[in-house]
Design a protein around this motif. Sequence first.
Motif, short mmCIF file in Angstrom:
data_model
loop_
_atom_site.label_atom_id
_atom_site.label_comp_id
_atom_site.label_asym_id
_atom_site.label_seq_id
_atom_site.Cartn_x
_atom_site.Cartn_y
_atom_site.Cartn_z
N MET A 41 0.83 -1.20 0.00
CA MET A 41 0.00 0.00 0.00
C MET A 41 0.87 1.25 0.00
O MET A 41 1.91 1.31 0.66
N HIS A 42 0.43 2.25 -0.74
CA HIS A 42 1.10 3.54 -0.69
C HIS A 42 0.86 4.19 0.67
O HIS A 42 -0.28 4.30 1.13
N ARG A 43 1.93 4.60 1.31
CA ARG A 43 1.84 5.21 2.64
C ARG A 43 1.36 6.66 2.49
O ARG A 43 1.99 7.46 1.80
N PRO A 44 0.26 7.03 3.14
CA PRO A 44 -0.20 8.42 3.05
C PRO A 44 0.76 9.33 3.79
O PRO A 44 1.40 8.92 4.77
N PRO A 45 0.89 10.58 3.36
CA PRO A 45 1.79 11.51 4.06
C PRO A 45 1.28 11.78 5.48
O PRO A 45 0.07 11.80 5.72
N LEU A 46 2.22 11.99 6.40
CA LEU A 46 1.84 12.31 7.77
C LEU A 46 1.20 13.70 7.82
O LEU A 46 1.70 14.65 7.21
N ARG A 47 0.13 13.80 8.57
CA ARG A 47 -0.58 15.08 8.69
C ARG A 47 0.02 15.89 9.83
O ARG A 47 0.61 15.35 10.77
N PRO A 48 -0.14 17.22 9.80
CA PRO A 48 0.33 18.07 10.91
C PRO A 48 -0.38 17.71 12.20
O PRO A 48 -1.56 17.32 12.20
N VAL A 49 0.32 17.85 13.33
CA VAL A 49 -0.25 17.48 14.62
C VAL A 49 -1.54 18.24 14.89
O VAL A 49 -2.56 17.65 15.30
N LEU A 50 -1.53 19.55 14.67
CA LEU A 50 -2.71 20.35 14.99
C LEU A 50 -3.92 19.94 14.16
O LEU A 50 -5.07 20.03 14.62
N GLU A 51 -3.69 19.48 12.95
CA GLU A 51 -4.79 19.01 12.11
C GLU A 51 -5.38 17.72 12.66
O GLU A 51 -6.60 17.53 12.70
N VAL A 52 -4.51 16.82 13.13
CA VAL A 52 -4.96 15.53 13.64
C VAL A 52 -5.75 15.67 14.94
O VAL A 52 -6.72 14.95 15.17
N ALA A 94 6.82 19.13 21.68
CA ALA A 94 5.61 18.33 21.66
C ALA A 94 4.62 18.78 22.73
O ALA A 94 3.42 18.92 22.48
N ALA A 95 5.14 19.04 23.94
CA ALA A 95 4.27 19.50 25.03
C ALA A 95 3.69 20.87 24.73
O ALA A 95 2.51 21.14 25.02
N GLU A 96 4.50 21.73 24.15
CA GLU A 96 4.02 23.08 23.82
C GLU A 96 2.86 23.02 22.83
O GLU A 96 1.86 23.74 22.97
N VAL A 97 2.98 22.16 21.82
CA VAL A 97 1.92 22.03 20.81
C VAL A 97 0.63 21.57 21.46
O VAL A 97 -0.46 22.12 21.21
N LEU A 98 0.73 20.55 22.32
CA LEU A 98 -0.46 20.00 22.94
C LEU A 98 -1.10 20.98 23.93
O LEU A 98 -2.33 21.13 23.97
N LEU A 106 -5.51 2.08 10.77
CA LEU A 106 -5.97 2.70 9.53
C LEU A 106 -7.24 3.51 9.74
O LEU A 106 -7.72 4.17 8.82
N GLN A 107 -7.78 3.47 10.97
CA GLN A 107 -9.02 4.18 11.27
C GLN A 107 -8.81 5.35 12.23
O GLN A 107 -9.42 6.39 12.08
N VAL A 108 -7.96 5.15 13.25
CA VAL A 108 -7.72 6.21 14.24
C VAL A 108 -6.73 7.22 13.65
O VAL A 108 -5.64 6.83 13.23
N PRO A 109 -7.06 8.49 13.62
CA PRO A 109 -6.11 9.48 13.11
C PRO A 109 -4.82 9.47 13.94
O PRO A 109 -4.87 9.40 15.17
N TRP A 110 -3.67 9.53 13.26
CA TRP A 110 -2.40 9.54 14.00
C TRP A 110 -1.35 10.27 13.19
O TRP A 110 -1.46 10.44 11.99
N THR A 111 -0.34 10.71 13.91
CA THR A 111 0.83 11.32 13.27
C THR A 111 1.97 11.31 14.26
O THR A 111 1.82 10.87 15.40
N ARG A 112 3.13 11.83 13.83
CA ARG A 112 4.30 11.87 14.71
C ARG A 112 4.45 13.26 15.34
O ARG A 112 4.26 14.27 14.67
N LEU A 113 4.79 13.24 16.61
CA LEU A 113 5.08 14.47 17.35
C LEU A 113 6.53 14.89 17.13
O LEU A 113 7.38 14.06 16.82
N PRO A 114 6.83 16.17 17.37
CA PRO A 114 8.23 16.58 17.47
C PRO A 114 8.80 16.13 18.82
O PRO A 114 8.10 15.53 19.64
N GLU A 115 10.05 16.43 19.07
CA GLU A 115 10.68 16.09 20.34
C GLU A 115 10.13 16.98 21.46
O GLU A 115 9.54 18.04 21.22
N TRP A 116 10.34 16.54 22.72
CA TRP A 116 10.06 17.42 23.85
C TRP A 116 11.14 18.52 23.86
O TRP A 116 12.26 18.27 23.47
N PRO A 117 10.83 19.74 24.30
CA PRO A 117 9.54 20.20 24.86
C PRO A 117 8.54 20.69 23.82
O PRO A 117 7.44 21.07 24.17
#
Length: 267
Positions: free
Chosen positions: A102-113, A183-187, A170-181
Amino acid sequence: MHIVRIDDLEHPGLSDYSGLTDVALRRLSEPAGGLYIAESSKVITRAIAAGHRPRSILVQEQWLPEMEALLAPFDVPIFVGAPGLLEKLTGFNLHRGALAAMHRPPLRPVLEVIDGARRVVVIEDVVDHTNVGAIFRAAAGLGADAVLVTPRCADPLYRRSVRVSMGTVLQVPWTRLPEWPEAAEVLKEAGFHLAALALSDTAVGLDVLAENPPEKLALLLGTEGDGLSRDAVSHADTVVTIPMLHGVDSLNVASASAVALWALRVR
């Protein structure tokens, strides 16, 4: 869609399957070429339903009619071969009958997810693919809106992760976070309360947090051996433990995720 019956392993289209065996995938967090392997008709069906595009399918003869119906809208090859030949190609017994590159879909931005989410799971550096898949299955079944994984976390689209999750990665939205801190700031800027599941003298019991849980909560889960990193715990708003009996201090990370998600579910 076109059917290609194979009696040797020289066809160039088969390189996706010989190059993406379990051994090769363990060396890569994101397999080269933007592909992942979906195993079984159920998982392939969920992948296509999620909008993922197949590049090819590898099947045993008895599974061909089902795959033909599923792949009818796509112009892709369906490679059909004897069980022994397919096992020689892939390195494992194709007992679930079908594999899809399967073609891997591009990772979405954290804020979008996490937009609109109320419960988010953060998986920090968990390297066991079975645990990653089981956490996704718990997230799907117990109402998490998204899963976020750290840069060193195992690939959720690894074949075993997808299989253990029953395709819920394939159903739950997911993406990769940046490193700490960061990641915490974004959340936190998105309004999330960070609850770290960890052992600590200052931790509160899960039942205490569940009595009046935050409106938007991110549950942080750590590695199988050492648990959450100091960076993750230091940026959490609350440290949480699951009350245990008989001298047991913790659960497997996937089991802990299910317990915590059930207790903190949105009511």
